[in-house]
Design a protein around this motif. Structure first.
Motif, PDB file in Angstrom:
ATOM      1  N   TRP A  94       0.845  -1.196   0.000  1.00 15.16           N
ATOM      2  CA  TRP A  94       0.000   0.000   0.000  1.00 15.16           C
ATOM      3  C   TRP A  94       0.880   1.246   0.000  1.00 15.16           C
ATOM      4  CZ3 TRP A  94      -5.161  -0.272  -0.669  1.00 15.16           C
ATOM      5  CH2 TRP A  94      -5.741  -1.529  -0.545  1.00 15.16           C
ATOM      6  N   GLU A  95       0.443   2.277  -0.743  1.00 10.40           N
ATOM      7  CA  GLU A  95       1.228   3.498  -0.857  1.00 10.40           C
ATOM      8  C   GLU A  95       0.316   4.702  -1.022  1.00 10.40           C
ATOM      9  OE1 GLU A  95       3.604   3.226  -4.416  1.00 10.40           O
ATOM     10  OE2 GLU A  95       1.847   3.088  -5.700  1.00 10.40           O
ATOM     11  N   PHE A  96       0.920   5.875  -0.834  1.00  4.29           N
ATOM     12  CA  PHE A  96       0.223   7.117  -1.136  1.00  4.29           C
ATOM     13  C   PHE A  96       0.194   7.270  -2.660  1.00  4.29           C
ATOM     14  CE2 PHE A  96       2.299   7.893   3.000  1.00  4.29           C
ATOM     15  CZ  PHE A  96       1.194   8.231   3.755  1.00  4.29           C
ATOM     16  N   PRO A  97      -0.897   7.785  -3.244  1.00  8.93           N
ATOM     17  CA  PRO A  97      -0.931   7.972  -4.696  1.00  8.93           C
ATOM     18  C   PRO A  97       0.066   9.046  -5.141  1.00  8.93           C
ATOM     19  CG  PRO A  97      -2.922   8.847  -3.666  1.00  8.93           C
ATOM     20  CD  PRO A  97      -2.138   8.175  -2.589  1.00  8.93           C
ATOM     21  N   GLY A  98       0.568   8.879  -6.337  1.00 10.56           N
ATOM     22  CA  GLY A  98       1.531   9.825  -6.898  1.00 10.56           C
ATOM     23  C   GLY A  98       2.383   9.131  -7.929  1.00 10.56           C
ATOM     24  N   GLY A  99       3.536   9.720  -8.231  1.00  9.17           N
ATOM     25  CA  GLY A  99       4.393   9.095  -9.229  1.00  9.17           C
ATOM     26  C   GLY A  99       5.638   9.899  -9.510  1.00  9.17           C
ATOM     27  N   LYS A 100       6.346   9.473 -10.532  1.00  8.86           N
ATOM     28  CA  LYS A 100       7.647  10.041 -10.880  1.00  8.86           C
ATOM     29  C   LYS A 100       7.539  11.462 -11.401  1.00  8.86           C
ATOM     30  CE  LYS A 100       9.445   5.558 -12.205  1.00  8.86           C
ATOM     31  NZ  LYS A 100       9.750   4.679 -13.322  1.00  8.86           N
ATOM     32  N   VAL A 101       8.542  12.256 -11.062  1.00 10.94           N
ATOM     33  CA  VAL A 101       8.688  13.602 -11.618  1.00 10.94           C
ATOM     34  C   VAL A 101       9.420  13.444 -12.946  1.00 10.94           C
ATOM     35  CG1 VAL A 101       9.677  15.901 -11.287  1.00 10.94           C
ATOM     36  CG2 VAL A 101       8.807  14.618  -9.303  1.00 10.94           C
ATOM     37  N   GLU A 102       8.790  13.881 -14.027  1.00 11.48           N
ATOM     38  CA  GLU A 102       9.392  13.780 -15.358  1.00 11.48           C
ATOM     39  C   GLU A 102      10.338  14.948 -15.600  1.00 11.48           C
ATOM     40  OE1 GLU A 102       8.890  11.149 -17.164  1.00 11.48           O
ATOM     41  OE2 GLU A 102       7.217  10.287 -16.055  1.00 11.48           O
TER      42      GLU A 102
END
Length: 140
Positions: free
Chosen positions: A37-45
């Motif tokens: 389980w994780e906080f939503p989000g993602g990579k900085v392009e």
């Protein structure tokens, strides 16, 4: 002499609903750390600010519209990975437009910050829960 690490910057949101619950999503099968389980989000392009990346990721992952002024940095974590060094930036968000849903059919949970401690999470996310808990307690 050690090789200079390559940094991977990732943004994440502690979306907090009207009841003070925090949204978590389950990592899908086939991805590293699947089932955690994780906080939503993602990579900085490349060429993106962390805030712009988070706004984009929340739209892609959850179908919600967030404005940059409605997110506030709260904590970060640093974790060595196999080939890179992860820097995970956590923001708080209490205001968004649209209904939170997962176009990718990821499992989503709204939990109190205290209940999050019971979930299996990636190594970098765990320390952020303690920091988030402290911030939310201090702002209550």
């Amino acid at each position: 002499m050690e090789k200079n690490p390559t940094y991977l910057f990732v943004t994440a949101a502690a979306l907090i609903d009207k009841n003070g619950r925090v949204l978590l999503q389950k990592r899908p099968e086939g991805k590293p750390m699947a089932g955690l389980w994780e906080f939503p989000g993602g990579k900085v392009e490349a060429g993106e600010t962390p805030e712009a990346a988070l706004v984009r990721e929340l739209k892609e992952e959850l179908g919600i519209n967030v404005q940059e002024p409605d997110i506030a940095p709260v904590a970060f974590a640093s974790e060595a990975l196999e080939e890179q060094h992860l820097v995970l930036l956590l923001y708080i968000c209490r205001k968004w437009a649209g209904h939170v849903e997962s176009p990718e059919s990821l499992d989503l949970l709204w939990l109190s910050v205290d209940a999050i401690h019971d979930l299996p999470m990636p190594p970098a996310d765990g320390p952020l829960v303690d920091m988030l808990s402290s911030v939310l307690r201090d702002s209550a």
